[in-house]
Design a protein around this motif. Structure first.
Motif, PDB file in Angstrom:
ATOM      1  N   GLU A 115      60.607  -3.763 -34.486  1.00 48.56           N
ATOM      2  CA  GLU A 115      60.450  -2.741 -35.569  1.00 48.56           C
ATOM      3  C   GLU A 115      58.808  -2.937 -36.136  1.00 48.56           C
ATOM      4  OE1 GLU A 115      60.914   0.393 -38.104  1.00 48.56           O
ATOM      5  OE2 GLU A 115      62.551  -0.449 -36.603  1.00 48.56           O
ATOM      6  N   ALA A 116      58.222  -3.966 -36.081  1.00 47.46           N
ATOM      7  CA  ALA A 116      56.739  -4.248 -36.837  1.00 47.46           C
ATOM      8  C   ALA A 116      55.948  -3.095 -35.571  1.00 47.46           C
ATOM      9  CB  ALA A 116      56.573  -5.430 -36.796  1.00 47.46           C
ATOM     10  N   VAL A 117      56.163  -3.494 -34.428  1.00 49.21           N
ATOM     11  CA  VAL A 117      55.525  -2.849 -33.272  1.00 49.21           C
ATOM     12  C   VAL A 117      55.545  -1.234 -33.409  1.00 49.21           C
ATOM     13  CG1 VAL A 117      55.244  -2.409 -30.686  1.00 49.21           C
ATOM     14  CG2 VAL A 117      55.628  -4.715 -31.752  1.00 49.21           C
ATOM     15  N   ARG A 118      56.844  -1.023 -33.784  1.00 49.96           N
ATOM     16  CA  ARG A 118      56.988   0.635 -33.757  1.00 49.96           C
ATOM     17  C   ARG A 118      56.142   1.285 -35.074  1.00 49.96           C
ATOM     18  NH1 ARG A 118      62.751  -0.201 -33.651  1.00 49.96           N
ATOM     19  NH2 ARG A 118      63.000  -1.153 -31.771  1.00 49.96           N
ATOM     20  N   ARG A 119      56.207   0.550 -36.176  1.00 49.00           N
ATOM     21  CA  ARG A 119      55.339   0.775 -37.321  1.00 49.00           C
ATOM     22  C   ARG A 119      54.149   1.139 -37.005  1.00 49.00           C
ATOM     23  NH1 ARG A 119      58.481  -3.081 -40.093  1.00 49.00           N
ATOM     24  NH2 ARG A 119      56.874  -4.508 -40.333  1.00 49.00           N
ATOM     25  N   TYR A 120      53.330   0.048 -36.340  1.00 45.07           N
ATOM     26  CA  TYR A 120      52.025   0.073 -36.010  1.00 45.07           C
ATOM     27  C   TYR A 120      51.908   1.360 -35.070  1.00 45.07           C
ATOM     28  CZ  TYR A 120      51.265  -4.230 -38.078  1.00 45.07           C
ATOM     29  OH  TYR A 120      50.887  -5.427 -39.028  1.00 45.07           O
ATOM     30  N   MET A 121      52.575   1.603 -34.092  1.00 47.60           N
ATOM     31  CA  MET A 121      52.722   2.757 -33.173  1.00 47.60           C
ATOM     32  C   MET A 121      52.589   3.970 -33.752  1.00 47.60           C
ATOM     33  SD  MET A 121      54.624   1.512 -29.697  1.00 47.60           S
ATOM     34  CE  MET A 121      54.470   2.839 -28.675  1.00 47.60           C
ATOM     35  N   GLU A 122      53.483   4.075 -34.982  1.00 48.62           N
ATOM     36  CA  GLU A 122      53.588   5.499 -35.663  1.00 48.62           C
ATOM     37  C   GLU A 122      52.104   5.580 -36.314  1.00 48.62           C
ATOM     38  OE1 GLU A 122      56.605   4.912 -38.250  1.00 48.62           O
ATOM     39  OE2 GLU A 122      58.014   4.985 -36.738  1.00 48.62           O
ATOM     40  N   ASN A 123      51.399   5.026 -36.842  1.00 52.70           N
ATOM     41  CA  ASN A 123      50.217   5.194 -37.287  1.00 52.70           C
ATOM     42  C   ASN A 123      49.011   5.143 -36.617  1.00 52.70           C
ATOM     43  OD1 ASN A 123      51.381   4.778 -39.933  1.00 52.70           O
ATOM     44  ND2 ASN A 123      51.178   2.599 -39.793  1.00 52.70           N
ATOM     45  N   PRO A 125      46.656   7.106 -33.558  1.00 54.70           N
ATOM     46  CA  PRO A 125      46.128   8.537 -33.288  1.00 54.70           C
ATOM     47  C   PRO A 125      46.821   9.150 -32.225  1.00 54.70           C
ATOM     48  CG  PRO A 125      44.210   6.985 -33.142  1.00 54.70           C
ATOM     49  CD  PRO A 125      45.366   6.295 -33.402  1.00 54.70           C
ATOM     50  N   GLU A 126      47.333  10.277 -32.145  1.00 53.62           N
ATOM     51  CA  GLU A 126      48.109  10.898 -31.170  1.00 53.62           C
ATOM     52  C   GLU A 126      47.430  10.935 -29.642  1.00 53.62           C
ATOM     53  OE1 GLU A 126      49.670  14.645 -32.598  1.00 53.62           O
ATOM     54  OE2 GLU A 126      50.179  14.071 -34.441  1.00 53.62           O
ATOM     55  N   THR A 127      46.271  10.936 -29.745  1.00 48.01           N
ATOM     56  CA  THR A 127      45.559  11.038 -28.487  1.00 48.01           C
ATOM     57  C   THR A 127      45.245   9.805 -27.738  1.00 48.01           C
ATOM     58  OG1 THR A 127      43.278  10.638 -29.695  1.00 48.01           O
ATOM     59  CG2 THR A 127      43.784  12.920 -29.437  1.00 48.01           C
ATOM     60  N   LEU A 128      45.758   8.591 -28.318  1.00 49.93           N
ATOM     61  CA  LEU A 128      45.912   7.169 -27.751  1.00 49.93           C
ATOM     62  C   LEU A 128      47.068   7.114 -26.758  1.00 49.93           C
ATOM     63  CD1 LEU A 128      44.641   4.487 -28.126  1.00 49.93           C
ATOM     64  CD2 LEU A 128      46.365   3.792 -29.523  1.00 49.93           C
ATOM     65  N   PRO A 129      46.859   6.936 -25.421  1.00 55.32           N
ATOM     66  CA  PRO A 129      47.887   6.670 -24.401  1.00 55.32           C
ATOM     67  C   PRO A 129      49.079   5.768 -25.057  1.00 55.32           C
ATOM     68  CG  PRO A 129      45.655   6.844 -23.331  1.00 55.32           C
ATOM     69  CD  PRO A 129      45.538   6.587 -24.801  1.00 55.32           C
ATOM     70  N   ILE A 132      48.701   2.012 -24.067  1.00 52.96           N
ATOM     71  CA  ILE A 132      47.724   1.318 -24.732  1.00 52.96           C
ATOM     72  C   ILE A 132      48.051   1.050 -26.397  1.00 52.96           C
ATOM     73  CG2 ILE A 132      45.226   1.608 -25.782  1.00 52.96           C
ATOM     74  CD1 ILE A 132      44.725   2.879 -22.935  1.00 52.96           C
ATOM     75  N   ASN A 133      48.542   2.223 -26.796  1.00 51.53           N
ATOM     76  CA  ASN A 133      49.060   2.343 -28.275  1.00 51.53           C
ATOM     77  C   ASN A 133      50.000   1.086 -28.436  1.00 51.53           C
ATOM     78  OD1 ASN A 133      50.003   2.415 -30.689  1.00 51.53           O
ATOM     79  ND2 ASN A 133      51.046   4.633 -30.411  1.00 51.53           N
ATOM     80  N   TYR A 134      51.000   1.053 -27.448  1.00 52.32           N
ATOM     81  CA  TYR A 134      52.100  -0.268 -27.378  1.00 52.32           C
ATOM     82  C   TYR A 134      51.371  -1.675 -27.299  1.00 52.32           C
ATOM     83  CZ  TYR A 134      55.874  -3.463 -26.379  1.00 52.32           C
ATOM     84  OH  TYR A 134      56.773  -4.242 -26.518  1.00 52.32           O
ATOM     85  N   SER A 135      50.460  -1.513 -26.231  1.00 51.46           N
ATOM     86  CA  SER A 135      49.684  -3.111 -26.315  1.00 51.46           C
ATOM     87  C   SER A 135      49.135  -3.500 -27.629  1.00 51.46           C
ATOM     88  CB  SER A 135      48.886  -2.882 -25.002  1.00 51.46           C
ATOM     89  OG  SER A 135      49.393  -2.597 -23.889  1.00 51.46           O
ATOM     90  N   VAL A 136      48.168  -2.491 -28.184  1.00 46.80           N
ATOM     91  CA  VAL A 136      47.267  -2.769 -29.311  1.00 46.80           C
ATOM     92  C   VAL A 136      48.313  -2.859 -30.320  1.00 46.80           C
ATOM     93  CG1 VAL A 136      45.978  -1.728 -31.022  1.00 46.80           C
ATOM     94  CG2 VAL A 136      45.444  -1.471 -28.642  1.00 46.80           C
ATOM     95  N   SER A 137      49.502  -2.286 -30.423  1.00 44.59           N
ATOM     96  CA  SER A 137      50.498  -2.415 -31.693  1.00 44.59           C
ATOM     97  C   SER A 137      51.031  -3.795 -31.596  1.00 44.59           C
ATOM     98  CB  SER A 137      51.462  -1.302 -31.736  1.00 44.59           C
ATOM     99  OG  SER A 137      50.614  -0.175 -32.121  1.00 44.59           O
ATOM    100  N   HIS A 138      51.622  -4.295 -30.372  1.00 42.19           N
ATOM    101  CA  HIS A 138      52.088  -5.395 -29.990  1.00 42.19           C
ATOM    102  C   HIS A 138      51.125  -6.593 -30.412  1.00 42.19           C
ATOM    103  CE1 HIS A 138      54.011  -8.790 -27.992  1.00 42.19           C
ATOM    104  NE2 HIS A 138      55.005  -7.976 -27.905  1.00 42.19           N
TER     105      HIS A 138
END
Length: 154
Positions: A115-123, A125-129, A132-138
């Motif tokens: 859930e924490a990873v998903r919250r970070y992913m929501e915030n 930028p939309e242009t981020l693949p 990469i978004n998942y990795s950075v959020s994780h």
């Protein structure tokens, strides 16, 4: 989910594996007397760092550079460049010292909340693949969890 360093840095992980094999077979490569006063400690790109006890060992190892290169090339298929160098470091690591309980560290496993990873992913930028978004959020969730536990003084 754990971060797989070997997938992120495959060449570095391969050099670590080669170094461990080199340490195990060091006596067979340089001979037992020389192995007693030397030990490979770091395998870099075109460089092998060796801890040595004295100048006699340094001189002997320099003469054995070809043997070491051949062992790396034949046993571990390590590509030796023309600039390959042996770097000697004074001092021997104490290979026979036993760790005391005060110096041993227990590695704690950090559980990452999806859930924490998903919250970070929501915030993000939309242009981020997405990968990469998942990795950075994780990573962000991991760091938050790791350091919030470490700084928790309860």
């Amino acid at each position: 989910m754990n971060i797989d360093i070997a997938k992120m840095f495959p060449e570095a992980a391969r050099r670590v594996e080669i170094l461990e094999g080199l340490k195990r077979s060091w006596a067979g490569i340089v001979g037992i007397p020389l192995a007693r006063c030397s030990c490979p400690c770091c395998l870099g790109v075109d460089e092998l760092c060796i801890s040595v006890r004295d100048n006699r060992a340094v001189n002997m190892l320099r003469k054995m550079k070809g043997n070491i290169e051949r062992a790396l090339a034949s046993r571990w298929e390590y590509n030796i460049g023309k600039d390959f160098a042996l770097k000697m470091i004074a001092g021997m690591p104490d290979q026979h010292r036993h760790k005391t309980k005060s110096t041993e560290r227990k590695k704690k496993t950090v559980q990452i909340d999806d859930e924490a990873v998903r919250r970070y992913m929501e915030n993000a930028p939309e242009t981020l693949p997405e990968d990469i978004n998942y990795s950075v959020s994780h990573l962000k969730a991991f760091l938050d969890k790791k350091f919030s536990e470490k700084n928790n003084f309860h």
